[in-house]
Enzyme design. Structure first.
Site, short mmCIF file in Angstrom:
data_model
loop_
_atom_site.label_atom_id
_atom_site.label_comp_id
_atom_site.label_asym_id
_atom_site.label_seq_id
_atom_site.Cartn_x
_atom_site.Cartn_y
_atom_site.Cartn_z
N HIS A 187 0.07 -12.18 1.31
CA HIS A 187 -0.55 -11.23 0.39
C HIS A 187 -0.53 -11.76 -1.05
O HIS A 187 0.53 -11.96 -1.64
CB HIS A 187 0.19 -9.90 0.46
CG HIS A 187 -0.59 -8.73 -0.06
ND1 HIS A 187 -0.08 -7.46 -0.09
CD2 HIS A 187 -1.84 -8.63 -0.58
CE1 HIS A 187 -0.98 -6.64 -0.60
NE2 HIS A 187 -2.06 -7.32 -0.90
N TYR A 211 0.84 -1.19 0.00
CA TYR A 211 0.00 0.00 0.00
C TYR A 211 0.88 1.25 0.00
O TYR A 211 1.52 1.58 0.99
CB TYR A 211 -0.93 0.01 1.20
CG TYR A 211 -1.87 -1.18 1.29
CD1 TYR A 211 -2.14 -1.97 0.18
CD2 TYR A 211 -2.48 -1.52 2.49
CE1 TYR A 211 -2.99 -3.06 0.25
CE2 TYR A 211 -3.34 -2.61 2.57
CZ TYR A 211 -3.59 -3.37 1.46
OH TYR A 211 -4.44 -4.46 1.55
#
Length: 335
Positions: free
Chosen positions: A148, A59
């Site tokens: 992830h 992010y």
């Protein structure tokens, strides 16, 4: 259920508020975010009673974690639940990664550091990722760690990343482990072949998509795996179904925009904002423990809280089902 209700994640002792804060937007996804703005957004979340915060190295290519850590620095660490992810290292000396850019070649994250994503699901990669996340966040522990997006690396992740996280969980280093992905098939494989406590499903259980009802959500119920849903606005389309809207991180196809507009029209007939229905819908399923939203500004945060707590008449859900816009077997919130 009010937004600040705390629930336990499956069989763990980790608790989260049912509405959580995701650090995607403050990381600069699609738009630049000033540091003061991210601080105010996090403060708004805290003042609203949010106590579940989720980040990832990806992010903002580090900005999401750095800004979230700074915004939370003044609050007692024992009072909130913090999650991040492994599988993607950030390296300044690595070549550009195509996954850091959209289909037009523009970076997803604006004003990101000059680093590239490097996929690494090895034991060493997992440990390095956690160590680097702790440093960016400025904390000494993570409560939840997800693998992830191991889409193209699933065998390696099952062989190395998940056993490493299980070891850390067994040692008490982390409270819960799981995986965060944008698809259900691989998550089902992980549920069957590993031992996750929680699974983060982004964008695949929303007002636009309910295929997770077929096998994924029943499997999670059967195995007592807590589901966290993200991407409930489908990259913004369910927040504003206008031409040029994004869906699944890219420009939305016309037919998907049209479906979102039909959802919006039904909501309008019942004087309910489409965003409210999108926020509340996933949590009606008993497998779903929490909803994460990536919030960019304090005003967005206040709006999400208000919409999450808004009472929605049952007639709205009935009309959506009657019009074929929502699956007949989808659980819906009760007034």
């Amino acid at each position: 259920m009010k937004h600040d209700t705390r629930v336990r994640l499956g069989r763990t002792n980790v608790t989260v508020t049912v509405l959580g804060f995701g650090a995607t937007a403050i990381g600069g996804m699609y738009e630049a975010v000033e540091e003061e703005q991210s601080d105010l957004t996090i403060k708004a979340a805290w003042d609203s009673g949010i106590r579940f915060f989720d980040a990832a190295p990806q992010y903002g290519r580090g900005n999401g974690e750095t800004r979230l850590g700074r915004g939370l620095a003044s609050y007692p660490r024992d009072e909130y639940t913090l999650s991040s992810k492994v599988g993607r290292l950030l390296r300044a000396d690595a070549p550009p990664n195509k996954d850091d850019f959209d289909s037009d070649g523009k970076p997803y994250d604006v004003d990101a550091p000059s680093v590239s994503t490097v996929y690494d699901y090895s034991r060493d990669g997992v440990l390095r990722s956690i160590e680097e996340s702790l440093k960016r966040l400025g904390v000494d522990r993570l409560d939840i760690v997800h693998v992830h997006d191991p889409d193209d690396y699933l065998p390696e992740a099952l062989a190395t990343a998940f056993p490493t996280l299980i070891e850390l969980r067994d040692q008490g280093v982390v409270g819960a482990i799981g995986a965060g992905m944008n698809q259900t098939a691989a998550l089902e494989t992980i549920a069957r072949e590993s031992d996750p406590d929680t699974l983060l499903l982004a964008g695949r259980y929303t007002l636009l998509e309910q295929d997770a009802l077929d096998t994924f959500l029943p499997l999670c119920l059967q195995r007592n795996i807590a589901v966290i849903t993200g991407g409930v606005f489908n990259s913004g389309l369910l927040a504003n179904p206008a031409a040029g809207a994004r869906y699944n991180y890219d420009r939305a196809p016309d037919d998907v925009i049209e479906r979102a507009r039909k959802l919006d029209q039904v909501c309008a007939r019942h004087s309910v904002p489409l965003k409210a229905a999108a926020l509340q819908f996933p949590l009606a399923h008993s497998a779903v423990a929490a909803v994460l939203t990536g919030t960019r500004t304090a005003s967005e945060m206040h709006e999400n809280v208000e919409l999450f707590d808004l009472e929605i008449p049952s007639e709205l859900w009935e009309e959506l089902k009657a019009d074929g816009l929502l699956r007949a077997d989808a659980p819906v919130p009760q007034p």
